[in-house]
Write an enzyme that holds these catalytic residues in place. Sequence first.
Site, mmCIF file in Angstrom:
data_model
loop_
_atom_site.group_PDB
_atom_site.id
_atom_site.type_symbol
_atom_site.label_atom_id
_atom_site.label_comp_id
_atom_site.label_asym_id
_atom_site.label_seq_id
_atom_site.Cartn_x
_atom_site.Cartn_y
_atom_site.Cartn_z
ATOM 1 N N TYR A 175 0.834 -1.207 0.000
ATOM 2 C CA TYR A 175 0.000 0.000 0.000
ATOM 3 C C TYR A 175 0.867 1.255 0.000
ATOM 4 O O TYR A 175 0.667 2.188 -0.785
ATOM 5 C CB TYR A 175 -0.911 -0.028 1.232
ATOM 6 C CG TYR A 175 -1.634 1.258 1.513
ATOM 7 C CD1 TYR A 175 -2.598 1.746 0.633
ATOM 8 C CD2 TYR A 175 -1.376 1.983 2.687
ATOM 9 C CE1 TYR A 175 -3.270 2.931 0.904
ATOM 10 C CE2 TYR A 175 -2.042 3.160 2.957
ATOM 11 C CZ TYR A 175 -2.999 3.627 2.067
ATOM 12 O OH TYR A 175 -3.657 4.798 2.324
ATOM 13 N N PRO A 203 -0.622 12.898 5.457
ATOM 14 C CA PRO A 203 -1.257 12.980 6.781
ATOM 15 C C PRO A 203 -0.922 11.759 7.627
ATOM 16 O O PRO A 203 -0.843 10.636 7.118
ATOM 17 C CB PRO A 203 -2.757 13.042 6.461
ATOM 18 C CG PRO A 203 -2.887 12.436 5.112
ATOM 19 C CD PRO A 203 -1.591 12.648 4.392
#
Length: 313
Positions: free
Chosen positions: A139, A166
């Site tokens: 990922y 983030p």
Amino acid sequence: MSISKSDRIAITGGAGFLGGFLTQRLRDAGYNNLFIVTIEEFDLTREADVQRMYREQKPDVVIHLAAQVGGIGANRENPGRFFYANMAMGLHLIEHARIHGVKKFVQVGTICAYPKFTPVPFKEADLWNGYPEETNAPYGIAKKALLVMCQAYRQQYGLNAIYLLPVNMYGPRDNFDLNSSHVIPALIRKCVEARDRGDEKIVAWGTGSASREFLYVEDCAEALVACMERYDSPEPMNLGSGREITIRDLTNLIARMTGFKGRIEWDSSKPDGQPRRCLDVSRAKQILGFTAKTTLEEGLRRTIEWYEANRRR
């Protein structure tokens, strides 16, 4: 080109956790020409659907939040699917942003892109200094490849594409499904349900020694709007709170705040994930003046209150 309040803004993943808060933040700031891209209408892993989205909606700005992701367990079970889906979505969206000449493309990346043993606090310059933590590497690498694509398209085609990192988010309306949730909602649910049943213990994954930084979802939405409006650079930007806490201390804090009085048993056969995770957030402060406003304790209080009010009993 500066962003105007009348610009058409497409938000992929806009119906999701962060997307809902971002949409509200944009509306509060006077942006009302918004389009929420949903998987029911557009499967962004298919180029034909991405082409149709650009053709029909004609966005001036694209904020790409959509992702296929989960906690450590979900990442271990779906490495191939998570790599393909996240790579394909970004690949098609950025290419057709170029073709359609959008004003701004905002790519939301992931903290999982950082190397497993990145020195704390993580600086954006450290992003390429090693391999990501193994359980979420597919990922993380798919998302990191999109940083290279944004930079390459900026260099060759002049596409105003920015890339944001983030840290772990949490807050009301998070995913509380124990099979796919991240650590804070999972711990809240475990503690509340164990409290109500009168259980003597809960079982937490790993050893509790790993550390994490958390960003309250409304603070993240505020930062994303500021980046959309004012950030224009090929360099990635960290978005976080700058506070690190061990999973053991976090678990004890959530147990106390939910009123669970039993013991916490650690299942060390389960992975801890990345050993430490805390960001250097100085770039966002210097360039945007952004500092997270919500303390962890206040954010947890709001999240627990929302879960208590909305859970199925």
